[in-house]
Design an enzyme around this catalytic site. Structure first.
Site, mmCIF file in Angstrom:
data_model
loop_
_atom_site.group_PDB
_atom_site.id
_atom_site.type_symbol
_atom_site.label_atom_id
_atom_site.label_comp_id
_atom_site.label_asym_id
_atom_site.label_seq_id
_atom_site.Cartn_x
_atom_site.Cartn_y
_atom_site.Cartn_z
ATOM 1 N N ALA A 127 0.854 -1.191 0.000
ATOM 2 C CA ALA A 127 0.000 0.000 0.000
ATOM 3 C C ALA A 127 0.885 1.235 0.000
ATOM 4 C CB ALA A 127 -0.911 0.012 1.226
ATOM 5 N N CYS A 128 0.584 2.159 -0.903
ATOM 6 C CA CYS A 128 1.331 3.407 -0.959
ATOM 7 C C CYS A 128 0.340 4.550 -1.167
ATOM 8 C CB CYS A 128 2.398 3.366 -2.042
ATOM 9 S SG CYS A 128 1.758 3.249 -3.715
ATOM 10 N N ALA A 129 0.856 5.732 -1.357
ATOM 11 C CA ALA A 129 0.000 6.914 -1.442
ATOM 12 C C ALA A 129 -1.065 6.780 -2.527
ATOM 13 C CB ALA A 129 0.843 8.164 -1.650
ATOM 14 N N THR A 146 4.441 2.186 -6.611
ATOM 15 C CA THR A 146 4.918 0.886 -6.150
ATOM 16 C C THR A 146 4.836 -0.176 -7.247
ATOM 17 O OG1 THR A 146 3.996 1.571 -4.042
ATOM 18 C CG2 THR A 146 4.758 -0.652 -4.149
ATOM 19 N N THR A 199 -3.487 3.472 -0.143
ATOM 20 C CA THR A 199 -3.797 3.292 1.278
ATOM 21 C C THR A 199 -5.301 3.422 1.522
ATOM 22 O OG1 THR A 199 -3.317 5.632 1.658
ATOM 23 C CG2 THR A 199 -1.550 4.056 2.137
#
Length: 109
Positions: free
Chosen positions: A9-11, A16, A41
């Site tokens: 999970a990233c912004a 990613t 996220t």
């Protein structure tokens, strides 16, 4: 069906994607059948509930959202999913093999 599911999970879920590709390559080289994907996220609650995709066996946060670790770790623990933050160096250098080792350690592999 994959033997293990690894969620990142990233912004936004996009930065990613290259790391996911490198992790998939590293897993294939080890003969592992893992489903590895990245999402925003904002999708964490659905991911942990297995909504829209398989429930992950491990959840890794991108270093840019490390500030969310406290909140996410409570949700992940409640769902029975181990989680941690990807090391900044491994993320920045796109070391998919190292991140895969971190994920496997969290899963007890």
């Amino acid at each position: 069906m994959a033997e293990k599911v690894i969620a990142l999970a990233c912004a936004a879920g996009m930065s990613t994607s290259l790391l996911v590709s490198k992790m998939q390559k590293a897993a294939a080289e080890k003969g592992k059948d893992y489903e590895i994907f990245a999402k925003s996220t904002a999708d964490i609650d659905n991911m942990l509930a297995g909504v829209g995709s398989a429930k992950p066996d491990v959840l890794l946060l991108g270093p840019q959202v490390a500030f969310m670790k406290g909140e996410v770790s409570k949700k992940a623990a409640a769902a029975g999913v181990p989680m941690d933050v990807i090391k900044m160096q491994d993320y920045g250098m796109m070391r998919g093999d190292k991140v895969l080792v971190t994920a496997e350690a969290l899963m007890g592999e």
